[in-house]
Design a protein around this motif. Sequence first.
Motif, PDB file in Angstrom:
ATOM      1  N   VAL A  23       0.858  -1.190   0.000  1.00 54.01           N
ATOM      2  CA  VAL A  23       0.000   0.000   0.000  1.00 54.01           C
ATOM      3  C   VAL A  23       0.889   1.234   0.000  1.00 54.01           C
ATOM      4  N   LEU A  24       0.328   2.373  -0.351  1.00 56.95           N
ATOM      5  CA  LEU A  24       1.084   3.615  -0.340  1.00 56.95           C
ATOM      6  C   LEU A  24       1.358   4.088   1.082  1.00 56.95           C
ATOM      7  N   SER A  25       2.457   4.779   1.243  1.00 55.98           N
ATOM      8  CA  SER A  25       2.791   5.407   2.510  1.00 55.98           C
ATOM      9  C   SER A  25       1.834   6.572   2.756  1.00 55.98           C
ATOM     10  N   ASP A  26       1.663   6.944   4.031  1.00 56.83           N
ATOM     11  CA  ASP A  26       0.828   8.096   4.371  1.00 56.83           C
ATOM     12  C   ASP A  26       1.356   9.379   3.739  1.00 56.83           C
ATOM     13  N   SER A  27       2.657   9.427   3.479  1.00 53.56           N
ATOM     14  CA  SER A  27       3.211  10.630   2.856  1.00 53.56           C
ATOM     15  C   SER A  27       2.632  10.838   1.460  1.00 53.56           C
ATOM     16  N   LYS A  28       2.287   9.772   0.764  1.00 59.11           N
ATOM     17  CA  LYS A  28       1.629   9.896  -0.551  1.00 59.11           C
ATOM     18  C   LYS A  28       0.189  10.383  -0.376  1.00 59.11           C
ATOM     19  N   LEU A  29      -0.502   9.865   0.630  1.00 59.57           N
ATOM     20  CA  LEU A  29      -1.863  10.309   0.919  1.00 59.57           C
ATOM     21  C   LEU A  29      -1.867  11.779   1.312  1.00 59.57           C
ATOM     22  N   THR A  30      -0.833  12.195   2.019  1.00 59.04           N
ATOM     23  CA  THR A  30      -0.718  13.585   2.439  1.00 59.04           C
ATOM     24  C   THR A  30      -0.728  14.530   1.247  1.00 59.04           C
ATOM     25  N   GLN A  50      -6.306   9.632  15.436  1.00 60.66           N
ATOM     26  CA  GLN A  50      -6.282   8.674  16.532  1.00 60.66           C
ATOM     27  C   GLN A  50      -4.882   8.674  17.134  1.00 60.66           C
ATOM     28  N   ASP A  51      -4.792   8.622  18.442  1.00 55.31           N
ATOM     29  CA  ASP A  51      -3.517   8.687  19.139  1.00 55.31           C
ATOM     30  C   ASP A  51      -2.824   7.318  19.148  1.00 55.31           C
ATOM     31  N   ASP A  52      -2.354   6.916  17.973  1.00 53.21           N
ATOM     32  CA  ASP A  52      -1.579   5.687  17.841  1.00 53.21           C
ATOM     33  C   ASP A  52      -0.562   5.892  16.712  1.00 53.21           C
ATOM     34  N   LEU A  56      -0.774   9.200  14.376  1.00 48.92           N
ATOM     35  CA  LEU A  56       0.295  10.185  14.558  1.00 48.92           C
ATOM     36  C   LEU A  56       1.118  10.355  13.283  1.00 48.92           C
ATOM     37  N   GLY A  57       1.391   9.264  12.597  1.00 51.04           N
ATOM     38  CA  GLY A  57       2.174   9.346  11.358  1.00 51.04           C
ATOM     39  C   GLY A  57       1.485  10.185  10.308  1.00 51.04           C
ATOM     40  N   LEU A  58       0.199   9.965  10.118  1.00 52.12           N
ATOM     41  CA  LEU A  58      -0.550  10.733   9.120  1.00 52.12           C
ATOM     42  C   LEU A  58      -0.694  12.184   9.557  1.00 52.12           C
ATOM     43  N   ALA A  59      -0.998  12.423  10.827  1.00 50.82           N
ATOM     44  CA  ALA A  59      -1.158  13.786  11.319  1.00 50.82           C
ATOM     45  C   ALA A  59       0.136  14.582  11.170  1.00 50.82           C
ATOM     46  N   GLU A  60       1.258  13.981  11.525  1.00 51.78           N
ATOM     47  CA  GLU A  60       2.544  14.675  11.401  1.00 51.78           C
ATOM     48  C   GLU A  60       2.869  14.970   9.940  1.00 51.78           C
ATOM     49  N   ALA A  61       2.588  14.033   9.059  1.00 52.39           N
ATOM     50  CA  ALA A  61       2.859  14.241   7.631  1.00 52.39           C
ATOM     51  C   ALA A  61       1.999  15.366   7.065  1.00 52.39           C
ATOM     52  N   VAL A  62       0.720  15.416   7.445  1.00 52.38           N
ATOM     53  CA  VAL A  62      -0.175  16.477   6.966  1.00 52.38           C
ATOM     54  C   VAL A  62       0.264  17.826   7.534  1.00 52.38           C
ATOM     55  N   ASN A  63       0.584  17.878   8.812  1.00 53.06           N
ATOM     56  CA  ASN A  63       1.022  19.135   9.429  1.00 53.06           C
ATOM     57  C   ASN A  63       2.304  19.646   8.801  1.00 53.06           C
ATOM     58  N   THR A  64       3.244  18.774   8.521  1.00 51.93           N
ATOM     59  CA  THR A  64       4.509  19.171   7.895  1.00 51.93           C
ATOM     60  C   THR A  64       4.263  19.709   6.496  1.00 51.93           C
ATOM     61  N   ALA A  65       3.467  19.006   5.715  1.00 49.16           N
ATOM     62  CA  ALA A  65       3.168  19.448   4.341  1.00 49.16           C
ATOM     63  C   ALA A  65       2.409  20.775   4.333  1.00 49.16           C
TER      64      ALA A  65
END
Length: 70
Positions: A23-30, A50-52, A56-65
Motif C-alpha cells: 500500500v502507499l505510505s501516508d506521505s503519498k496520501l498527504t 487517533q492517538d496511535d 500520529l504518522g498521518l497527522a505529522e505528515a499532513v502538518n509538515t506538508a
Amino acid sequence: MAYASTAPSLSDKTTYPYFGRTVLSDSKLTSVIIDTCKRIGWKNMAVLYQDDTWGLGLAEAVNTAAAELD
C-alpha cells in the motif's frame, strides 16, 4: 512484507532496509490531502487523528506538508 502498514517512518531504508509494503505510505496520501485543500481554496484546516502510530504518522505528515505551504 506488509499489506496495511502506511506509517511514513517505515519508509526509512536505513532503519528498515528489508521492509516492503503493498500500500502507499501516508506521505503519498498527504500530498492528495494538501492538493485537495489547495484546489478548494481552503486557508485553514484541522487534523483530527487517533492517538496511535498510524494516526500520529498521518497527522505529522499532513502538518509538515501544510506548514510548507506558508
